[in-house]
Design an enzyme around this catalytic site. Structure first.
Site, PDB file in Angstrom:
ATOM      1  N   SER A 250      33.829  -3.707 -45.447  1.00 24.42           N
ATOM      2  CA  SER A 250      33.209  -3.669 -46.766  1.00 24.42           C
ATOM      3  C   SER A 250      32.404  -4.913 -47.068  1.00 24.42           C
ATOM      4  O   SER A 250      32.434  -5.889 -46.321  1.00 24.42           O
ATOM      5  CB  SER A 250      34.275  -3.458 -47.839  1.00 24.42           C
ATOM      6  OG  SER A 250      34.969  -4.664 -48.044  1.00 24.42           O
ATOM      7  N   GLY A 251      31.702  -4.868 -48.195  1.00 27.99           N
ATOM      8  CA  GLY A 251      30.862  -5.970 -48.640  1.00 27.99           C
ATOM      9  C   GLY A 251      31.622  -6.965 -49.496  1.00 27.99           C
ATOM     10  O   GLY A 251      31.052  -7.963 -49.935  1.00 27.99           O
ATOM     11  N   ASP A 252      32.897  -6.679 -49.766  1.00 28.26           N
ATOM     12  CA  ASP A 252      33.699  -7.618 -50.554  1.00 28.26           C
ATOM     13  C   ASP A 252      35.129  -7.578 -50.004  1.00 28.26           C
ATOM     14  O   ASP A 252      35.348  -7.029 -48.924  1.00 28.26           O
ATOM     15  CB  ASP A 252      33.606  -7.258 -52.047  1.00 28.26           C
ATOM     16  CG  ASP A 252      33.715  -8.490 -52.947  1.00 28.26           C
ATOM     17  OD1 ASP A 252      34.541  -9.360 -52.646  1.00 28.26           O
ATOM     18  OD2 ASP A 252      32.986  -8.581 -53.959  1.00 28.26           O
ATOM     19  N   ASP A 253      36.080  -8.163 -50.725  1.00 26.46           N
ATOM     20  CA  ASP A 253      37.440  -8.258 -50.198  1.00 26.46           C
ATOM     21  C   ASP A 253      38.000  -6.887 -49.782  1.00 26.46           C
ATOM     22  O   ASP A 253      37.857  -5.919 -50.516  1.00 26.46           O
ATOM     23  CB  ASP A 253      38.356  -8.875 -51.263  1.00 26.46           C
ATOM     24  CG  ASP A 253      37.833 -10.225 -51.750  1.00 26.46           C
ATOM     25  OD1 ASP A 253      37.338 -11.015 -50.915  1.00 26.46           O
ATOM     26  OD2 ASP A 253      37.904 -10.489 -52.974  1.00 26.46           O
TER      27      ASP A 253
END
Ligand SMILES: *[C@@H]1O[C@H](CO)[C@@H](O)[C@H](O)[C@H]1NC(C)=O
Ligand SMILES: *[C@@H]1O[C@H](CO)[C@@H](O)[C@H](O)[C@H]1NC(C)=O
Ligand SMILES: *[C@@H]1O[C@H](CO)[C@@H](O)[C@H](O)[C@H]1NC(C)=O
Ligand SMILES: *[C@@H]1O[C@H](CO)[C@@H](O)[C@H](O)[C@H]1NC(C)=O
Length: 471
Positions: A250-253
């Site tokens: 993913s693009g975040d946590d």
């Protein structure tokens, strides 16, 4: 009495099996594990849905929910809605209690691109405002509030958020309200979300909030690594949650544990506690495998993490907080974590900023205490640890044992960077900073998991056939 109940029960199962429109008669057996099996099953096509990728099916989902509500009464076991193979375009819809949504392996729920299909809701009370915009937030694609006993599962069927337009609107600062999640369930209890693929969420993928007794299992979550705020799973003010066997890019946590934001979260005061995360594989080049915070103002306590693999991920376990957050992060245990190609293996900061607004109380300091790591192997790492507590508010009780970090060729000269932290280490290479003094090997056990397991650890799933109660 028991006999009579049994007879009624069997009759109900019979009726359920004979009722027309039963998806399984057309599709063969379904066999899966769930917190509850159901007394009734229906197919989405029974409610007029068309799986051609073009027809809008929001109304069909709504009709299904209002019809199936009648099976939710005590004893009936509730209802299952089967989604057959096909591409089912839909806007946001709301779930009911005692309910299972089951997706065939070739079923794809496609999130509508039409803004009219996304109702707007108020900001969460523990956040005070939306993350993208203060005014409010679009309701998630699959939404639930004030429910009990809900299962969203399938044979690895897909929920595709088609997030690209949302990301563009976010980047172009064209959003009036905060972007929707793929799945959000609030004020609810006894939840299972399992064996699904979640793609391209507009915002966070899965957001259980103000809820308890939650099993999250076997999810594949995929979003471009540069997509904004596409967190994988965000347990937020939740008690008794088990996240296992998930694979997330993913693009975040990959997992972000939260509990509200600054003065709003402090006032709401609803912690996330008794959380298990195990057998997670994460790829997130710009974020963490597991983040605690930054919104942690209601507190985070009793977190057990084991058997996590992070690959090409910015940091492993990341604690992020700030002045004004208040709250706490304590009693966190991590063991058997493997990391490859990382910027930081360990990361903690009390200087994360991003306050909700200017009304936060700068004297509201977070308490970070009792963070335990053991049996950790990392390779190709730029900086072993960046650990920054708050001046006058050190992060204490940091324990690291049996940790081997192999630095990358171009690694920073100082592998450890520590400030305002206290704790101990044993069997850690490269040699840690002096704030975490090295102890003798017999001190290794100081970083162990507690002996007592968490209640959700022992919850076993039932075997359901055709989603039904097994007679
Ligand atoms: C999910 O799928 C896996 C592998 O196919 C299976 O072992 C597991 O029981 C399934 N979980 C649920 C909750 O159905
Ligand atoms: C759910 O319950 C909460 C708290 O009791 C209430 O404030 C809220 O309006 C309810 N939400 C919905 C969507 O029913
Ligand atoms: C589920 O589907 C995803 C996407 O196609 C795939 O990567 C994953 O391996 C599948 N999982 C299982 C358990 O079959
Ligand atoms: C140290 O960690 C490694 C990797 O998890 C493990 O194989 C080994 O058994 C651990 N050693 C001790 C003494 O616990």
């Amino acid at each position: 009495m028991a006999q009579a109940v049994k007879v009624i029960f069997s009759a109900m199962i019979l009726v359920a099996f004979l009722s027309p429109g039963r998806a399984e008669s057309r599709r063969g057996w379904l066999e899966y594990s769930a917190i509850s099996c159901r007394g009734h099953s229906a197919s989405l096509v029974d409610f007029g849905a068309v799986g051609d990728g073009k027809t809008m099916n929001t109304k069909a989902f709504e009709r299904a929910m209002s019809e199936l509500r009648q099976y939710a009464s005590e004893g009936g076991g509730g209802a299952q809605l089967y989604v057959p193979a096909g591409k089912w375009l839909t806007g946001s819809f709301s779930l009911i209690s005692h309910f299972t949504l089951f997706l065939h392996k070739d079923a794809v729920l496609l999130a509508s691109q039409d803004m009219k299909e996304w109702p707007v809701m108020e900001a969460l009370p523990s956040y005070g405002r939306g993350r993208d915009a203060a005014a409010g937030r679009y309701r998630s694609l699959i939404f639930g509030a004030n429910l009990t006993d809900v299962v969203i599962t399938g044979d690895n069927g897909t929920i595709d958020g088609q997030g690209a337009d949302w990301w563009a609107r976010f980047r172009g600062k064209k959003l009036k309200y905060t972007r929707p999640h793929l799945i959000e369930i609030m004020y609810s209890h006894h939840l299972q979300i399992s064996n699904l693929t979640l793609l391209h969420s507009p915002f966070w993928n899965l957001h259980p909030v103000y809820s308890s007794n939650i099993i999250i299992q076997g999810l594949t979550i995929i979003a471009p690594v540069n997509s904004p705020n596409t967190d994988g799973i965000d347990p937020d003010s939740c008690t008794n949650t088990r996240i296992e066997d998930c694979y997330i890019i993913s693009g975040d946590d990959c997992v972000a544990v939260k509990s509200g934001w600054d003065e709003y979260g402090i006032k709401f005061g609803w912690p996330t506690k008794q959380l298990i995360i195990r057998r997670l594989t994460c790829i997130s080049p710009y974020s963490a495998a597991i983040a605690l915070g930054s919104e942690m103002s209601g507190g985070i306590q009793d977190v057990r993490v084991e058997d996590v693999t992070a690959i090409k991920t910015e940091s492993g376990i990341k604690i992020k907080t700030a002045r004004g957050r208040g709250g706490y992060v304590k009693d966190v245990y991590v063991k058997r974590m493997t990391m490859h190609t990382m910027k930081w293996a360990f990361f903690m900061t009390g200087d994360y900023g991003s306050n909700a607004d200017n009304n936060f109380d700068p004297k509201a300091l977070p308490l970070i205490k009792g963070i335990h790591y053991r049996d950790i192997v990392a390779e190709d790492v730029t900086t072993a640890a960046l650990l920054r507590g708050i001046s006058g508010d050190p992060f204490t009780g940091i324990c690291m044992a049996n940790v081997t970090i192999r630095m990358s060729a171009g690694a920073k000269k100082h592998s450890w960077s520590c400030k305002n932290v206290e704790g101990m280490t044993s069997g850690v290479t490269p040699l840690p900073c002096h704030l975490l003094p090295h102890q003798q090997p017999e001190k290794l056990s100081a970083c162990n998991f507690p002996e007592k397991s968490l209640p959700i650890d022992n919850l076993e799933l039932k075997k359901c056939f055709n989603g039904m109660i097994h007679a």
